[in-house]
Each structure stands twice: as structure tokens, then as C-alpha cells.
Scaffold this motif. Structure first.
Motif, PDB file in Angstrom:
ATOM      1  N   UNK A 137       1.425  -1.151   0.185  1.00  0.00           N
ATOM      2  CA  UNK A 137      -0.455   0.331  -0.050  1.00  0.00           C
ATOM      3  C   UNK A 137       0.912   1.124   0.220  1.00  0.00           C
ATOM      4  N   UNK A 138       0.179   2.198  -0.256  1.00  0.00           N
ATOM      5  CA  UNK A 138       1.116   3.646  -0.767  1.00  0.00           C
ATOM      6  C   UNK A 138      -0.001   4.612  -0.594  1.00  0.00           C
ATOM      7  N   UNK A 139       0.206   5.845   1.011  1.00  0.00           N
ATOM      8  CA  UNK A 139       0.024   6.177   1.774  1.00  0.00           C
ATOM      9  C   UNK A 139       0.027   7.644   1.758  1.00  0.00           C
ATOM     10  N   UNK A 140      -0.114   9.043   1.932  1.00  0.00           N
ATOM     11  CA  UNK A 140       0.057   9.989   2.415  1.00  0.00           C
ATOM     12  C   UNK A 140      -0.149  10.561   3.195  1.00  0.00           C
ATOM     13  N   UNK A 141       0.508  11.728   4.171  1.00  0.00           N
ATOM     14  CA  UNK A 141      -0.323  12.574   5.208  1.00  0.00           C
ATOM     15  C   UNK A 141       0.531  13.538   5.486  1.00  0.00           C
ATOM     16  N   UNK A 142      -0.087  14.387   6.384  1.00  0.00           N
ATOM     17  CA  UNK A 142       0.951  15.529   6.701  1.00  0.00           C
ATOM     18  C   UNK A 142       1.877  15.430   8.562  1.00  0.00           C
ATOM     19  N   UNK A 153      -2.962   6.430  -1.688  1.00  0.00           N
ATOM     20  CA  UNK A 153      -3.268   7.094  -2.852  1.00  0.00           C
ATOM     21  C   UNK A 153      -2.799   5.363  -4.083  1.00  0.00           C
ATOM     22  N   UNK A 154      -2.651   4.211  -3.480  1.00  0.00           N
ATOM     23  CA  UNK A 154      -2.924   3.177  -4.540  1.00  0.00           C
ATOM     24  C   UNK A 154      -2.882   2.466  -3.654  1.00  0.00           C
ATOM     25  N   UNK A 155      -2.788   1.106  -4.141  1.00  0.00           N
ATOM     26  CA  UNK A 155      -2.024  -0.409  -3.624  1.00  0.00           C
ATOM     27  C   UNK A 155      -1.525  -0.886  -5.285  1.00  0.00           C
ATOM     28  N   UNK A 156      -0.950  -2.453  -4.632  1.00  0.00           N
ATOM     29  CA  UNK A 156       0.459  -2.454  -5.511  1.00  0.00           C
ATOM     30  C   UNK A 156      -0.287  -4.559  -4.934  1.00  0.00           C
ATOM     31  N   UNK A 157       0.078  -5.449  -6.153  1.00  0.00           N
ATOM     32  CA  UNK A 157      -0.072  -6.873  -5.638  1.00  0.00           C
ATOM     33  C   UNK A 157       1.260  -7.445  -7.457  1.00  0.00           C
ATOM     34  N   UNK A 158       2.139  -7.632  -6.643  1.00  0.00           N
ATOM     35  CA  UNK A 158       3.499  -8.358  -7.486  1.00  0.00           C
ATOM     36  C   UNK A 158       2.952 -10.072  -7.154  1.00  0.00           C
ATOM     37  N   UNK A 159       2.714 -10.456  -8.815  1.00  0.00           N
ATOM     38  CA  UNK A 159       2.721 -11.687  -8.468  1.00  0.00           C
ATOM     39  C   UNK A 159       3.886 -12.357  -9.225  1.00  0.00           C
ATOM     40  N   UNK A 177      -5.815   2.070  -7.957  1.00  0.00           N
ATOM     41  CA  UNK A 177      -6.063   2.875  -7.502  1.00  0.00           C
ATOM     42  C   UNK A 177      -6.986   3.837  -6.414  1.00  0.00           C
ATOM     43  N   UNK A 178      -6.830   4.694  -5.380  1.00  0.00           N
ATOM     44  CA  UNK A 178      -6.987   4.471  -4.207  1.00  0.00           C
ATOM     45  C   UNK A 178      -7.982   5.685  -3.982  1.00  0.00           C
ATOM     46  N   UNK A 179      -7.177   5.875  -5.132  1.00  0.00           N
ATOM     47  CA  UNK A 179      -7.898   8.220  -5.810  1.00  0.00           C
ATOM     48  C   UNK A 179      -7.402   7.901  -6.824  1.00  0.00           C
ATOM     49  N   UNK A 180      -8.720   8.870  -7.607  1.00  0.00           N
ATOM     50  CA  UNK A 180      -8.803   9.105  -8.998  1.00  0.00           C
ATOM     51  C   UNK A 180      -7.090   9.340  -8.929  1.00  0.00           C
ATOM     52  N   UNK A 181      -6.307   8.468 -10.341  1.00  0.00           N
ATOM     53  CA  UNK A 181      -4.555   9.235 -10.427  1.00  0.00           C
ATOM     54  C   UNK A 181      -4.626   9.372 -12.407  1.00  0.00           C
ATOM     55  N   UNK A 182      -3.850  10.444 -12.188  1.00  0.00           N
ATOM     56  CA  UNK A 182      -3.532  11.078 -13.184  1.00  0.00           C
ATOM     57  C   UNK A 182      -2.428  11.257 -13.823  1.00  0.00           C
ATOM     58  N   UNK A 183      -1.574  10.821 -15.097  1.00  0.00           N
ATOM     59  CA  UNK A 183      -0.262  10.368 -15.610  1.00  0.00           C
ATOM     60  C   UNK A 183       0.466   9.446 -14.828  1.00  0.00           C
ATOM     61  N   UNK A 184       0.007   8.206 -15.177  1.00  0.00           N
ATOM     62  CA  UNK A 184       0.434   6.844 -14.135  1.00  0.00           C
ATOM     63  C   UNK A 184       1.224   6.285 -15.306  1.00  0.00           C
ATOM     64  N   UNK A 185       2.011   5.812 -14.835  1.00  0.00           N
ATOM     65  CA  UNK A 185       3.756   5.422 -14.938  1.00  0.00           C
ATOM     66  C   UNK A 185       3.970   3.922 -14.015  1.00  0.00           C
ATOM     67  N   UNK A 186       4.634   2.423 -14.456  1.00  0.00           N
ATOM     68  CA  UNK A 186       5.323   1.929 -14.064  1.00  0.00           C
ATOM     69  C   UNK A 186       6.527   1.836 -14.782  1.00  0.00           C
ATOM     70  N   UNK A 187       7.858   1.146 -13.883  1.00  0.00           N
ATOM     71  CA  UNK A 187       8.873   1.148 -14.117  1.00  0.00           C
ATOM     72  C   UNK A 187       9.425  -0.327 -12.813  1.00  0.00           C
ATOM     73  N   UNK A 188       9.943  -1.189 -13.862  1.00  0.00           N
ATOM     74  CA  UNK A 188      10.745  -2.449 -13.248  1.00  0.00           C
ATOM     75  C   UNK A 188      11.848  -2.462 -13.942  1.00  0.00           C
ATOM     76  N   UNK A 189      13.161  -2.591 -13.431  1.00  0.00           N
ATOM     77  CA  UNK A 189      14.450  -2.334 -13.189  1.00  0.00           C
ATOM     78  C   UNK A 189      15.229  -2.795 -12.324  1.00  0.00           C
ATOM     79  N   UNK A 269      -6.131   6.181 -14.255  1.00  0.00           N
ATOM     80  CA  UNK A 269      -7.434   5.727 -13.260  1.00  0.00           C
ATOM     81  C   UNK A 269      -8.069   6.202 -12.783  1.00  0.00           C
ATOM     82  N   UNK A 270      -9.551   5.448 -12.476  1.00  0.00           N
ATOM     83  CA  UNK A 270     -10.982   6.439 -11.788  1.00  0.00           C
ATOM     84  C   UNK A 270     -10.270   5.297 -10.430  1.00  0.00           C
ATOM     85  N   UNK A 271     -10.356   5.994  -9.031  1.00  0.00           N
ATOM     86  CA  UNK A 271     -10.547   5.151  -7.278  1.00  0.00           C
ATOM     87  C   UNK A 271     -11.588   4.235  -8.180  1.00  0.00           C
TER      88      UNK A 271
END
Length: 316
Positions: A137-142, A153-159, A177-189, A269-271
Motif C-alpha cells: 500500500x502507498x498513502x500520504x499524510x501531513x 493513493x494506491x495498492x499494488x500486488x506483485x505476482x 487506484x485508491x484515489x483518482x490517478x493521472x499521468x500514471x506510469x510504472x517501471x521495473x528495472x 485510473x479512477x478510484x
């Protein structure tokens, strides 16, 4: 209160930054999964499959197929394997923009996506198929204001899966998406290196779907391959970039001690919506002739003074 809010609130009340969470929780290494060619032990902490992550061996390759001669193909010194998510809504992440969140096993790098605790790892192996998942999971706060709301913000599963007699690790990464996400991309390296030869430089190639690094001594090749051709993607070879945009633009730093990477341009991605990305790590070997002068150099005692330690790669 949902699981995300509970975890973050508990850490905030304890005065601990959640961006350091995955480095605080140090569960025991997961069991390893073995076949005739591959042996894999993922990190429960950060979901990478490279050694150096909380004692995990990462992935190892036996070119003989005997299951007795495994070689760690990522680390003569510091191993390097990671994944990153980029989106406008990520504001407390890595890099100068702060729009990157991911996990990097290289020393000195913080993990920004934390495991989902009770259900972070699931072993789904059956018969001749090794199969396991990691959930994060990824989330943010002040952090400067006690009691500030937590924004998931989002959850992620690696299978991950591979056959007992296979020479590839198939990966499915699902981002929700756990909130609306824009300009979404992903990298594996990953940074292919040693292959048992003691040389960090590799011969690197790329095309539309593949990025590869080959050890000029052993002939062993590690390839990242896209299996999601319906999603806009790109491959790249970079000295130190963790920015998906560079790989979508086919960055090519050529041969040497460089990273091979595969990026996907997801868009929006919409929430509540999810996207699944299919790709694979492929392992192979071929006979390569080493010129006599090169062979003399390789076995020279001076080698130990010339092999470079890896850099902690953080640049975007």
C-alpha cells in the motif's frame, strides 16, 4: 477505520514517518522457491527479488539446469532491483518532483510502499509451479500536523511464478487506484552484473519489448520482457534513472555497468479501477569466446582493484 488509516495513524502517533515504515518492520526472510534453473527468495519487506533485501537471496540462475550450480547474477558488490509507480497524486515520494513511489533494494534507499502486514505475502505454489504474491500500500499524510487525515493513493500486488524446469519468472503487477490517478506510469528495472564472472560491465541491448544485459565472459543473459503489448510501454538502458519517462523514451546508455528497465504508460485510473501489467524476467546462456588479451586481464590480480562497487542509484 480501514487498515491503511490504522497503520499510518499508529505510526504518526508514535512520531514515526510512514515513509520509513518498511525499513522499521523487519520480518524474517521468506522461504526460497527452487527449480532446476532458478532459485528465488523474495523480500517480504519490499517485494523485490534481489539479494540484499533483509537477507533474501534474490533470484539465482543455474545455466546447467542441474539445480546445483546457482549463480547470483545481480551482485558482485551491491545488488540492484526495483519497481516504481509515478503519478501526479504522489507528492511525498522520491526524486526532485516527489511524484515517484517505489521500493529499491539497493543500500541507502528507502522503501516507500509498505507491506500490507497480515496479508503481505501469499504462497500459491502447486505441483511443478512456484507461485507467490506480495501486497503493498502507498498513502500520504501531513507529517507536520498531528492527526492530519491519511490519503490512500494506491495498492499494488506483485505476482511471481515460474515452472520447475523453466528459465523465466513471469510477473503480474496489479495497481489499484485508491484515489483518482493521472499521468500514471510504472517501471521495473534491474542491474545485471556478476553472472559468476566477477565483471560488472555487461553488453546491453534493447528493442520494443526487451531490455537485456549479457555477461561477456559467461554468456549469461538477463532480459526484461513486456507481455502487455496492448499497453503503451518502452524499454531502456540507463546508468542510474528510476524515472519511467526515461524508459518510455527508450533511453540507451549502451554497454557497461548499467540498468535494464521496462516501463508502462498507463495514463489515468479512477478510484477503484485497476490495471494489470504482464512482464517477465528471462534467463539464458550462450557460448561466448573471450579474446586472449581479455582473458589475461580477467585473471590478473589487478582485477580486484578495478572492479567497481555499485552506486546507490537515486537519480530521476
Amino acid at each position: 477505520m480501514n487498515k491503511t488509516s490504522f497503520i499510518f495513524s499508529a505510526l504518526i502517533l508514535a512520531g514515526i514517518s510512514t515513509n520509513n515504515y518498511a525499513n522499521i518492520v523487519e520480518p524474517s526472510p521468506l522461504p526460497s522457491f527452487s527449480g532446476n534453473y532458478l532459485r528465488v527468495q523474495p523480500s517480504v519487506r519490499d517485494a523485490t527479488v534481489s539479494s540484499g533485501s533483509n537477507g533474501a537471496i534474490g533470484f539465482q540462475y543455474d545455466p546447467t539446469g542441474s539445480g546445483n550450480n546457482f549463480i547470483n547474477i545481480l551482485n558482485p558488490a551491491a545488488p540492484y532491483e526495483n519497481f516504481f509507480v509515478k503519478a501526479d497524486q504522489i507528492t511525498q515520494g522520491a526524486g526532485t518532483s516527489g511524484h515517484l513511489a517505489g521500493n529499491n533494494n539497493a543500500p541507502g534507499n528507502l522503501d516507500l510502499i509498505f507491506p500490507a502486514l497480515s496479508s503481505s505475502f501469499i504462497d500459491l505454489s502447486s505441483g511443478s509451479t512456484n507461485h507467490f504474491q506480495w501486497h503493498g500500500l502507498y498513502a500520504e499524510t501531513n507529517f507536520s500536523v498531528l492527526g492530519s487525515p491519511v490519503i490512500s493513493i494506491f495498492s499494488i500486488t506483485n505476482d511471481y511464478s515460474f515452472d520447475t524446469n523453466g528459465q523465466r519468472i513471469d510477473v503480474i503487477t496489479t495497481i489499484t487506484a485508491l484515489t483518482d490517478l493521472t499521468n500514471l506510469s510504472f517501471l521495473r528495472s534491474a542491474n545485471p552484473d556478476d553472472f559468476g564472472s566477477g565483471v560488472t560491465d555487461t553488453q546491453n541491448t534493447l528493442d520494443a519489448n526487451n531490455a537485456s544485459g549479457t555477461d561477456s565472459v559467461s554468456g549469461i543473459t538477463l532480459t526484461l520482457r513486456s507481455e502487455s503489448n496492448a499497453i503503451n510501454h518502452g524499454t531502456g538502458i540507463s546508468f542510474d534513472s528510476i524515472n519511467p519517462s526515461d524508459y518510455l523514451g527508450n533511453v540507451n546508455d549502451g554497454n557497461g555497468d548499467n540498468i535494464i528497465g521496462l516501463a508502462f504508460n498507463i495514463g489515468s485510473l479512477a478510484s477503484g479501477q485497476s490495471v494489470s501489467l504482464n512482464y517477465a524476467y528471462l534467463f539464458s546462456t550462450a557460448s561466448i569466446s573471450v579474446p586472449i588479451p581479455a582473458a589475461i586481464w580477467l585473471f590478473s590480480p589487478a582485477l580486484f582493484g578495478l572492479v567497481r562497487l555499485h552506486r546507490n542509484r537515486k537519480t530521476i
